[in-house]
Scaffold this motif. Structure first.
Motif, mmCIF file in Angstrom:
data_model
loop_
_atom_site.group_PDB
_atom_site.id
_atom_site.type_symbol
_atom_site.label_atom_id
_atom_site.label_comp_id
_atom_site.label_asym_id
_atom_site.label_seq_id
_atom_site.Cartn_x
_atom_site.Cartn_y
_atom_site.Cartn_z
ATOM 1 N N ILE A 1 32.774 45.127 36.388
ATOM 2 C CA ILE A 1 33.865 44.623 35.575
ATOM 3 C C ILE A 1 34.619 45.685 34.901
ATOM 4 O O ILE A 1 35.780 45.908 34.910
ATOM 5 C CB ILE A 1 33.648 43.658 34.476
ATOM 6 N N GLN A 2 33.964 46.694 34.417
ATOM 7 C CA GLN A 2 34.266 47.926 33.788
ATOM 8 C C GLN A 2 35.239 48.725 34.853
ATOM 9 O O GLN A 2 36.254 49.366 34.396
ATOM 10 C CB GLN A 2 33.258 48.548 33.226
ATOM 11 N N GLU A 3 34.693 48.815 36.031
ATOM 12 C CA GLU A 3 35.351 49.799 37.107
ATOM 13 C C GLU A 3 36.819 48.969 37.181
ATOM 14 O O GLU A 3 37.843 49.709 37.442
ATOM 15 C CB GLU A 3 34.713 49.613 38.474
ATOM 16 N N ASN A 4 36.735 47.483 37.537
ATOM 17 C CA ASN A 4 38.128 46.706 37.404
ATOM 18 C C ASN A 4 38.992 47.085 36.421
ATOM 19 O O ASN A 4 40.136 47.024 36.605
ATOM 20 C CB ASN A 4 37.929 45.377 37.926
ATOM 21 N N VAL A 5 38.391 47.087 35.207
ATOM 22 C CA VAL A 5 39.379 47.737 33.858
ATOM 23 C C VAL A 5 39.773 48.761 34.059
ATOM 24 O O VAL A 5 41.102 48.961 33.754
ATOM 25 C CB VAL A 5 38.337 47.298 32.487
ATOM 26 N N ARG A 6 39.087 49.884 34.610
ATOM 27 C CA ARG A 6 39.566 51.053 34.916
ATOM 28 C C ARG A 6 40.823 51.099 35.881
ATOM 29 O O ARG A 6 41.845 51.584 35.572
ATOM 30 C CB ARG A 6 38.693 52.122 35.297
ATOM 31 N N LEU A 7 40.784 50.419 36.800
ATOM 32 C CA LEU A 7 41.863 50.380 37.839
ATOM 33 C C LEU A 7 42.976 49.591 37.214
ATOM 34 O O LEU A 7 44.091 49.967 37.520
ATOM 35 C CB LEU A 7 41.229 49.581 39.293
ATOM 36 N N LEU A 8 42.969 48.546 36.688
ATOM 37 C CA LEU A 8 43.785 47.615 36.137
ATOM 38 C C LEU A 8 44.572 48.400 34.872
ATOM 39 O O LEU A 8 45.687 48.180 34.823
ATOM 40 C CB LEU A 8 43.238 46.298 35.746
ATOM 41 N N SER A 9 43.952 49.167 34.417
ATOM 42 C CA SER A 9 44.659 49.837 33.242
ATOM 43 C C SER A 9 45.190 51.009 33.504
ATOM 44 O O SER A 9 46.248 51.663 32.977
ATOM 45 C CB SER A 9 43.269 50.364 32.219
ATOM 46 N N ALA A 10 45.489 51.326 34.820
ATOM 47 C CA ALA A 10 46.054 52.492 35.591
ATOM 48 C C ALA A 10 47.585 51.894 35.699
ATOM 49 O O ALA A 10 47.790 51.748 36.920
ATOM 50 C CB ALA A 10 45.610 52.956 36.619
ATOM 51 N N GLU B 1 50.104 52.778 43.156
ATOM 52 C CA GLU B 1 49.830 51.402 43.975
ATOM 53 C C GLU B 1 50.445 49.996 43.006
ATOM 54 O O GLU B 1 50.997 49.012 43.520
ATOM 55 C CB GLU B 1 48.368 51.037 43.943
ATOM 56 N N TYR B 2 50.679 50.285 41.838
ATOM 57 C CA TYR B 2 51.412 49.319 40.947
ATOM 58 C C TYR B 2 52.487 49.610 40.511
ATOM 59 O O TYR B 2 53.222 49.291 39.272
ATOM 60 C CB TYR B 2 50.420 49.112 39.715
ATOM 61 N N LYS B 3 53.473 50.324 41.288
ATOM 62 C CA LYS B 3 54.624 50.961 40.595
ATOM 63 C C LYS B 3 55.761 50.015 40.322
ATOM 64 O O LYS B 3 56.806 50.161 39.480
ATOM 65 C CB LYS B 3 55.394 51.939 41.418
ATOM 66 N N TYR B 4 55.682 48.864 40.875
ATOM 67 C CA TYR B 4 56.585 47.569 40.405
ATOM 68 C C TYR B 4 56.006 46.620 39.313
ATOM 69 O O TYR B 4 56.660 45.712 39.239
ATOM 70 C CB TYR B 4 57.109 47.096 41.732
#
Length: 300
Positions: free
Chosen positions: A10-19, A24-27
């Motif tokens: 879960i924490q790893e996905n928090v790190r990815l989603l917080s970026a 990858e999430y430029k839009y």
């Protein structure tokens, strides 16, 4: 799986989603602006429905003629407060400017809309009459107001159109999409629609942003008033220019017809079902499919 392992993932996905600025999430930017509230806008639409159709959708047991001015006064004051708040949030959302001058502008826009509500009620009364005159299944005005999705869709569109014309951002689209999700009727708030407009059944009707519809026009289910193509700017992005049809007075368009592009359907014309039309037609035209050829085969 061990709880600690679950928490690590879960924490790893928090790190990815917080970026939020990751390529990858430029839009999908981090949204930190004040935003309109869908819940509050639904409250607004419920109040407007009670003002325009008094006695039909109110929580109170019964509204009498002598008490109607009291209830209308209460409702209109609530509408103003809700609309002022939501317009202010919409303006902040659009411009990043949440100053006192923007709040004052929101107040002026809100009271400007209040002054247009009698006209919106008039237009909707003509829509009810058009359905009553054109649908033998409609037994009464009350049945149409209570039950017909076309009236719900047009309540939302006519309110949204007034806000759209006033230059209010975001709210008009939220309001029409509320009706779209409930009725299957998709009308852009920018579409300009005249008096005595009716939609029979309505499911699947699509009316684009720059469409212009005259008086006494009737559409059946599945009709599309859409764009044939887009004009692109120097960067290859679609330009917001007139691209949807003009439907003149007294036109009937039957089910699943697609009328595309900035073309004109002349006054009093009839467009048959399942027609694909991309050119203008003069007044009094009747556009239908070629006659179906039936082949009858006999079993051996």
């Amino acid at each position: 799986m061990d709880r600690n392992d679950i928490l690590k993932q879960i924490q790893e996905n928090v790190r990815l989603l917080s970026a939020y600025d990751a390529p990858e999430y430029k839009y999908i930017p981090l949204h930190q602006k004040p935003s309109p509230s869908v819940v509050r806008i639904q409250e607004l639409m419920n109040l407007l429905r009670s003002v325009i159709f008094p006695g039909f959708f109110d929580d109170v047991q019964e509204i009498r003629e002598e008490s109607l001015p009291y209830y209308l006064g209460v409702y209109l004051e609530q509408i103003y407060d809700l609309l002022h708040e939501q317009i202010y949030h919409g303006l902040c959302f659009e411009t990043d400017d949440c100053s006192c001058s923007v709040k004052q502008k929101a107040s002026e826009l809100a009271i400007g809309f209040i002054n247009r509500i009698p006209y919106v009620k008039y237009l909707l009364s003509t829509d009810v009459k058009a359905i009553l005159d054109g649908d033998p299944a409609a037994k009464s005005v009350s049945e149409i107001i209570f039950c017909y999705p076309a009236i719900l869709a047009m309540l939302h569109q006519r309110v949204a159109h007034e806000l759209y014309v006033a230059g209010i951002p975001v709210l008009p689209r939220i309001i029409t999409e509320m009706a779209h999700s409930r009725t299957g009727i998709d009308i852009h708030p920018g579409a300009c629609i005249g008096e005595y407009f009716s939609m029979d059944h309505g499911t699947g009707i699509v009316i684009g942003q720059t469409a212009v519809i005259g008086n006494h026009v009737r559409l059946y289910q599945g009709v599309t008033l859409g764009a044939k193509s887009f004009t692109l700017d120097e960067e290859g992005l679609p330009m917001d220019v007139p691209r949807h049809p003009i439907i003149e007075d007294d036109v009937t368009i039957y089910s699943n017809a697609s009328v595309l592009g900035r073309i004109t359907i002349g006054k009093g014309s009839i467009i048959g079902g399942n027609i694909w039309l991309t050119h203008s037609v003069p007044a009094g035209s009747k556009i239908v499919q070629s006659r179906v050829v039936e082949d009858h085969f006999h079993a051996l």
